[in-house]
Structures are given as C-alpha cells and as structure tokens.
Design an enzyme around this catalytic site. Structure first.
Site, short mmCIF file in Angstrom:
data_model
loop_
_atom_site.label_atom_id
_atom_site.label_comp_id
_atom_site.label_asym_id
_atom_site.label_seq_id
_atom_site.Cartn_x
_atom_site.Cartn_y
_atom_site.Cartn_z
N HIS A 52 0.81 -1.22 0.00
CA HIS A 52 0.00 0.00 0.00
C HIS A 52 0.85 1.28 0.00
CE1 HIS A 52 -2.90 3.05 1.01
NE2 HIS A 52 -2.33 3.22 2.18
N HIS A 76 3.89 7.02 4.94
CA HIS A 76 2.72 7.75 5.41
C HIS A 76 1.90 7.01 6.47
CE1 HIS A 76 0.29 5.42 2.47
NE2 HIS A 76 -0.71 5.72 3.25
N GLU A 80 0.81 5.92 12.32
CA GLU A 80 -0.49 5.39 12.70
C GLU A 80 -0.41 3.90 13.04
OE1 GLU A 80 -3.31 7.16 12.70
OE2 GLU A 80 -4.99 5.93 12.04
N ASP A 81 0.17 3.14 12.11
CA ASP A 81 0.16 1.68 12.28
C ASP A 81 1.29 1.18 13.14
OD1 ASP A 81 -1.93 1.91 10.66
OD2 ASP A 81 -1.13 0.79 8.96
N ASP A 142 -2.82 8.06 -1.55
CA ASP A 142 -3.23 7.07 -0.55
C ASP A 142 -4.66 6.61 -0.84
OD1 ASP A 142 -3.40 5.77 2.08
OD2 ASP A 142 -4.57 7.52 2.69
N ASP A 263 -20.23 16.79 -25.15
CA ASP A 263 -18.79 16.56 -25.03
C ASP A 263 -18.49 15.12 -24.63
OD1 ASP A 263 -19.79 16.74 -22.50
OD2 ASP A 263 -18.19 18.01 -21.71
MN MN Z 1 -2.60 4.72 3.77
#
Ligand code: MN
Length: 492
Positions: A52, A76, A80-81, A142, A263
C-alpha cells in the site's frame, strides 16, 4: 507494474525512468523502514501491507513530485500503524519528511461520518492544504490505492470511503486543478457509492461512447493532416472520452438526455504556441461548422482553478458532434495535473480584451506560463502561496466559498446566491451575530439571516464589499428598485 500490489523495484524503475537525479538511497531507506514497521501485517485484499505505501509512492512518483514527497508516501502509515514517533522520523529522514508524514497522519483523524461531518472534513483538508499542499497530494495517492482495493473491504467501509471521496476529495482535486486525479478518484468511487447508477451509466457509455472510438481515430488523423497543411506546429492530437462519473453528473443536469451532452468525445489539439491556438480555432471552424454558443475562450478568461483552453463544438462528418479543445502543452499539463495557477491568472487573464490588447495579454500569459515551466518543482515547495490572498469560508452545510481577504458576510451571501445577498439582514460568524461589514477569516463558518420580505440590498453595502460580484449585484438590484419605485409613482 501491478498497480494493486507494486514492488519496490517497480517504484525504483519508475523513478529512474523519469527523474533527473534520482536519490534511490533515500527511497530504499524509507522503504526498508516502512517494511520493518508494517512487518507481517496484511491488507484485507490479502496483500502484504507494504504494497500500500509502495503504491502510494508510485502514484506520487508518476506525478513527478519531489522524492521527499515520494519518501513520505512510503512512510505515510508508519506513525499510525507502527507507533513510530515524530522524533524518530525526523532523526532518520529530516524534518521535511517528518512534517509531511505527521500532517498526513493528523489529517485522517477526522474521518467521514456523513454530511454532518462534512464541514469539519473540508475545513481540515483546507487547513492542511494551506500549510503544505503536498500533504493533500499524499492523501490523494493514498486514497487512490485504497479505492483500488476497496473490493476487499466490508460494505459499510466501501460506502463511507466512496462517498467521502466523491464529496470531499473529488471537489478538492478539482479546486486544485488536478483533473486527472479528480477523474481517477471519482471513477474509482462511483461503483461503490451508487452501484445502480454506475451500471446504468456504464451501459450508456458503452452504447454511445465506445462505438465512437473508431470515428475519433479517423478524425484525429484528419486533424493532423489539416494542421500539417496549414503548417501549424503541434505537439499532439488525441481523443478523450468523457469519464464515467462526469458523464453521470452531466446526464443528471441534462434530464438524462444523452442527446443534450455534447462533449461525450473531445479531441484535444495540443499546440506549441499560444497565438496558434486561435489560428487553429479558425482553421477548424473553416473545416467544420461550429455549434453556436459553444465557443469558449478559457485562454483569455481562465476558469477559477486556472484551467486554460479554447473549446468549441463542431458538426463533423457523418453527423457526429465533437468538442475540440485547443491549448498549449503547458496549459495541458496544468489542466491535467494542476495545482492551480489560479488567482495569479486572474490579474492577467480575466479582463475582457479587445483586438490589440489581447495580443499583449496573450504574451503576458505566455510569459507567465513559460516562467512556470518548472512549476512541478515549485509546487513542491509551494506552501500554497496561491491561497495567500484568499480565504475559505464555510456555509453551515459545509460548502466552501473562496473569497478575497477582508471579504464580508455580504460578499459571502452573494457568492452563494443573488437572492441570499439581496435579502440578507444579518449574519452569524461561528454562530455569533455580527455586523454585515465584519471581515471574514479563513475557516470561519458563516450563516446569513435572510428576510424574505426584504425588497433588496442596501446601497450602503457598496462602501465595504470586496468582491466585484457583490458590487455588481448590489448596483443592479438598487437600480431595479429605483425603476420599480419610479413605476410605482407613475402608476399612482
Ligand atoms: Mn494509507
């Protein structure tokens, strides 16, 4: 490259292929760090978690953003993880990357809980953007990858993520002039947010757009031939089919009548020289009759997000109606990858220009664009200077109005709707009653109190309004009441 589960080698290849001085060491270090942090964690899709951040980094590299941003893409999710602290990141990768990762982590704290949270989300996105627009780019990359693996997520998660994408990410990408990203985000979210509408639209697409493709190829060839004969230097001529979600929205506006959408297919003619754009417009009209009312000069009058191009719709051979978009390579890149050259263009581009003046005007715009050649580099460092003289003010429903600094509730009211401006009697900023001439600030939530019986605006407002829009509408309305008043006198 497997876009769902790319490898670090894919990323390195991508970088080697398109960066001048690729610092692969930084990328490797960021990768190794992230891989260690995410360890054996798996995604719902069954892929190792590390795929990811790698996919996120790949998308950022495709956008040619600086390698610090690409590295931040790899990192990124580590805070968090993985319980990684800011200091650790800063020590290893420097303060810039640490800032980006930290800002990105903060941004996700408020996740979407439906429309009542919408305003708060928007506010956070805009505030993040105002600090460092690159955080939002990482967020987009992301989100794009999360959408690609959304099939493996539980259904409530699918709904929430896709709705949030359509409500928040799409509009912001649009605001930044990032059409390509906006289109990708929306199309990826569409089938989850509105499954039935998605299938219906897909059917329409296949019935009306897919069959046009061979014709478009033919048309492109024809246009190249015409340009060659006229000795015009061009970079490329290519077709673009309307994107699915964009088609869906347009159909909704046009009573679901596909005949009213002109269009479906556009052919883009990318020219080397700005002046030639107008020449090419003439040449095309000479060959195919233009549909009246469909010629748009977004070169001299760019869209608010900085988009520039000439548009025309022509009746082509065999009864086909095709939109032609004529622009320079620089305009094209800005149109696809954006960040808005935006308000800077307003000064040079938005005035109506007459014959001789428009040449000067074009030269000015052209110069500005050529100065912007390395805009992707600048974009990197851009702490959104573009937004500096603008403020973002929210409606109670969470819509965002962008206004010049010092704008007042009256400017805000007219930005929403003429009626709201005309009938405004009071305003609340962040739920407190204020005078109508109070200066608004970015992030304010403003509510206009209207009186339906009010006849019209107060001419005194002209003394403090900051936008032309408000000024013009107040003038028009006060003129009207004057006439009405005269009429009344005559009739009595
Ligand atoms: Mn992510």
């Amino acid at each position: 490259m497997d876009s769902i589960a790319p490898t670090i080698e894919d990323l390195e290849e991508l970088i080697t292929g398109s960066y001048k001085n690729p610092n692969l060491k930084l990328i490797r270090e960021a990768y190794n760090f992230a891989e260690k942090v995410h360890g054996q964690t798996m995604r719902d899709s069954g892929h190792p978690y590390i795929t990811h951040p790698v996919a996120t980094a790949c998308r950022l590299a495709e956008m040619n953003l600086g390698l610090n941003v690409v590295a931040a893409g790899l990192l990124h999710d580590v805070m968090e993880d993985g319980d990684v602290g800011r200091e650790e990141l800063e020590k290893k990768f420097g303060s810039e990357i640490a800032n980006l990762v930290e800002a990105e982590t903060k941004l996700r704290k408020a996740y979407y809980k439906g429309i009542e949270r919408y305003s708060e989300n928007m506010r956070r996105m805009f505030l993040a953007m105002a600090t460092d627009v690159r955080v939002v780019f990482i967020k987009f990359a992301d989100r794009l990858h999360n959408l690609k693996t959304l099939y493996a997520r539980p259904i409530d998660k699918q709904r929430r993520t896709s709705q949030e994408t359509l409500d928040i990410y799409g509009p912001i990408a649009g605001r930044l002039g990032m059409r390509e990203i906006k289109g990708e985000l929306e199309d990826a979210a569409f089938s989850y947010a509105y499954p039935e509408d998605y299938l219906k639209t897909l059917e329409i697409y296949e019935a009306h757009i897919t069959p046009l493709k061979p014709y478009v190829d033919e048309l492109i060839e024809k246009i190249c031939q015409i340009l060659d004969e006229a000795d015009i230097n061009y970079t490329s001529v290519h077709g673009r089919a309307k994107r699915l979600y964009s088609l869906y929205k347009k159909l909704k506006r046009k009573d679901n009548d596909i005949e009213k959408v002109h269009d479906l297919i556009a052919v883009r003619i990318i020219i080397n020289d700005v002046a030639d754009c107008y020449a090419v417009l003439g040449i095309m009209h000479n060959r195919w009759a233009p549909m009246s009312g469909r010629i748009k000069d977004y070169i001299s009058q760019p869209k608010p997000n900085g988009y520039q191009s000439l548009h025309t719709t022509v009746f082509c051979d065999r009864g086909h109606i095709v939109e032609l978009q004529i622009r320079t390579q620089e305009m094209h890149e800005l149109a696809e990858y954006g960040v808005a050259a935006h308000w800077r263009f307003k000064e040079t581009g938005s005035n109506k220009v007459k014959t001789v003046e428009w040449m000067e005007e074009l030269a000015k715009i052209q110069k500005e664009i050529s100065d912007k050649k390395d805009y992707l580099d600048k974009l990197e460092k851009l702490k959104i200077d573009i937004f500096q003289d603008r403020i973002f003010v929210f409606t109670p429903k969470g819509d965002v109005m962008d206004l010049p600094e010092e704008a007042t509730p009256v400017d805000f009211a007219y930005a929403i709707h003429t009626d709201i401006g005309d009938k405004a009697v009071a305003a609340k900023i962040n739920e407190k009653m204020v005078n109508l001439d109070t200066a608004l600030k970015s992030g304010d939530m403003c509510e206009i109190v209207v009186d339906k019986n009010r006849k019209g605006p107060n001419a005194d407002w002209l003394k403090f309004v900051k936008t032309n829009q408000a000024r013009q509408k107040i003038k028009n309305a006060t003129k009207k009441t004057m006439k009405g008043w005269l009429r009344e006198i005559i009739h009595h």
